[in-house]
Motif scaffolding. Sequence first.
Motif, PDB file in Angstrom:
ATOM      1  N   ASP A  75     -25.795 -10.892 -27.984  1.00  0.00           N
ATOM      2  CA  ASP A  75     -26.226 -11.996 -27.121  1.00  0.00           C
ATOM      3  C   ASP A  75     -25.184 -13.106 -27.114  1.00  0.00           C
ATOM      4  OD1 ASP A  75     -28.964 -10.992 -26.449  1.00  0.00           O
ATOM      5  OD2 ASP A  75     -29.180 -11.126 -28.629  1.00  0.00           O
ATOM      6  N   SER A  76     -25.216 -13.930 -26.074  1.00  0.00           N
ATOM      7  CA  SER A  76     -24.222 -14.995 -25.949  1.00  0.00           C
ATOM      8  C   SER A  76     -24.281 -15.960 -27.126  1.00  0.00           C
ATOM      9  CB  SER A  76     -24.414 -15.739 -24.627  1.00  0.00           C
ATOM     10  OG  SER A  76     -25.665 -16.392 -24.579  1.00  0.00           O
ATOM     11  N   LYS A  77     -25.473 -16.190 -27.665  1.00  0.00           N
ATOM     12  CA  LYS A  77     -25.587 -17.120 -28.800  1.00  0.00           C
ATOM     13  C   LYS A  77     -24.858 -16.584 -30.029  1.00  0.00           C
ATOM     14  CE  LYS A  77     -30.072 -15.477 -30.585  1.00  0.00           C
ATOM     15  NZ  LYS A  77     -30.194 -14.299 -29.675  1.00  0.00           N
ATOM     16  N   ASP A  78     -24.747 -15.260 -30.161  1.00  0.00           N
ATOM     17  CA  ASP A  78     -24.020 -14.679 -31.283  1.00  0.00           C
ATOM     18  C   ASP A  78     -22.536 -14.999 -31.188  1.00  0.00           C
ATOM     19  OD1 ASP A  78     -26.338 -13.340 -32.381  1.00  0.00           O
ATOM     20  OD2 ASP A  78     -26.151 -11.911 -30.736  1.00  0.00           O
TER      21      ASP A  78
ATOM     22  N   ILE B  62     -21.184 -17.695 -29.966  1.00  0.00           N
ATOM     23  CA  ILE B  62     -20.991 -19.074 -30.412  1.00  0.00           C
ATOM     24  C   ILE B  62     -21.170 -19.176 -31.923  1.00  0.00           C
ATOM     25  CG2 ILE B  62     -21.778 -21.451 -30.155  1.00  0.00           C
ATOM     26  CD1 ILE B  62     -20.467 -20.187 -27.634  1.00  0.00           C
ATOM     27  N   ALA B  63     -22.202 -18.540 -32.451  1.00  0.00           N
ATOM     28  CA  ALA B  63     -22.492 -18.642 -33.882  1.00  0.00           C
ATOM     29  C   ALA B  63     -21.371 -18.065 -34.738  1.00  0.00           C
ATOM     30  CB  ALA B  63     -23.805 -17.931 -34.186  1.00  0.00           C
TER      31      ALA B  63
ATOM     32  N   SER C 202     -16.207 -10.722 -32.806  1.00  0.00           N
ATOM     33  CA  SER C 202     -17.532 -10.358 -32.315  1.00  0.00           C
ATOM     34  C   SER C 202     -17.422  -9.183 -31.360  1.00  0.00           C
ATOM     35  CB  SER C 202     -18.168 -11.552 -31.598  1.00  0.00           C
ATOM     36  OG  SER C 202     -18.392 -12.617 -32.489  1.00  0.00           O
TER      37      SER C 202
ATOM     38  N   LEU D 152     -19.142 -16.464 -20.028  1.00  0.00           N
ATOM     39  CA  LEU D 152     -20.284 -16.954 -20.795  1.00  0.00           C
ATOM     40  C   LEU D 152     -21.343 -17.557 -19.884  1.00  0.00           C
ATOM     41  CD1 LEU D 152     -18.781 -18.566 -24.028  1.00  0.00           C
ATOM     42  CD2 LEU D 152     -20.456 -16.716 -23.904  1.00  0.00           C
TER      43      LEU D 152
ATOM     44  N   ARG E  35     -25.110 -16.101 -19.799  1.00  0.00           N
ATOM     45  CA  ARG E  35     -26.263 -16.963 -20.058  1.00  0.00           C
ATOM     46  C   ARG E  35     -27.237 -16.963 -18.882  1.00  0.00           C
ATOM     47  NH1 ARG E  35     -22.239 -21.533 -22.426  1.00  0.00           N
ATOM     48  NH2 ARG E  35     -22.483 -21.100 -24.653  1.00  0.00           N
TER      49      ARG E  35
ATOM     50  N   GLU F 258     -29.220 -13.787 -19.051  1.00  0.00           N
ATOM     51  CA  GLU F 258     -30.227 -13.915 -20.102  1.00  0.00           C
ATOM     52  C   GLU F 258     -31.375 -14.818 -19.671  1.00  0.00           C
ATOM     53  OE1 GLU F 258     -27.359 -13.443 -24.075  1.00  0.00           O
ATOM     54  OE2 GLU F 258     -27.673 -15.431 -23.168  1.00  0.00           O
TER      55      GLU F 258
END
Length: 397
Positions: free
Chosen positions: A126-129, A131-132, A140, A383, A387, A390
């Motif tokens: 997922d896109s949040k991964d 960033i994290a 990633s 991104l 997003r 999603e």
Amino acid sequence: MKSIAKTAISAAILLSLAACSSSKPANVSHEAKAMQLAQQYIIIDTHIDVPYRLYKDWEDVSVQTQRGDFDYPRAMQGGLNVPFMSIYIPASYERTGGGYLLANKLIDSMEALVGRAPHKFAMAPDSKDVIAQFGSGKISLALGMENGTPIEGKLENLQHFYDRGIRYITLSHSESNHIADSSYDIRRKWKGLSPFGKELVVAMNNIGMMIDISHVSDDAFYQTVAISKAPVIASHSSLRSFVPGFERNMDDKMIKALAQNGGVIQINFGSSFVASQANQYGALRAAAAKQAGVANDAAFAAKFKAENPYPFATVDSVLDHIDHVVKLVGIDYVGIGSDYDGVGDSLPEGLKDVSTYPNLIAGLLSRGYSEADIEKILSGNLLRVWRQVEAYAATQK
């Protein structure tokens, strides 16, 4: 997208990059700045063919390799954060079966890579991964499926592959399949999308999977953007205006339609995608063999290449494609889909592997692109689409 600083790279890496750069930008300050930006901003490349490369010829890409265009050390040098690893299924599997099994094997291989080197790689479904994990020293690994053959006409298979981390599907490949006609296939069985293909586009929207229109016929492209309620991507395509007659690339009308949809074209680096002379090289060799009255086999290919060296494109060739998209529809609709490990020995001078993204960035700087613009090209535009895909899916649950 807000800029997030990477961990600082050492002066030694900077010096190493400067020493090994195979394409020297005109302005030395641009080269140094480019190496800084490559480490400062997220770089997403939406098409790297490592899984199939390792399936055919395994080696440990967590360390420096002798073959191929990707490994961890070179990716770190180049600043690559998020390679979309291509779960590539050859077109022949549509006829023979076995695509579902192969796709799962290739996904397994990427999970195994993370398992062997968890300090170097992490999955990013997922896109949040993205960033994290940025700044962690880990690359990633996102997954895209090249060729929808493994779906096998079953929406439950779409769910299966989503659950396994696939975040885009290239609807067809070099031949038409049960989903869509291919740009390479003169048999236009469906005149675009099949009835199931139209159903699949809706289902992909609803589940939160990006739709990739690289490889499909023009009719399939227009039908896809008409149906899709979320932006679509061209994960590794370039422009027909520079390579006339090459339907695998996109023409200006298509790029405008893609932008209207909110999507993004990720520019393919392969010389035959970005330079007409390189694109015609194979046809010229075939014509020469015919004229000589001999087979166009490996021996003739070697002889022809010795007498007529392959006309590699350059960094500027790729930059020309980016410029054209920006001038045509704006900065928000273009990114990077190199096709590393997928186009053989046809990569441009200065962009031979994943260590060389700084050469592209230096070229963008020399052409007057701002840092904000460069960040969009490197990752911001993709991104945004990810997003939005999603977010649309979240409204359907």
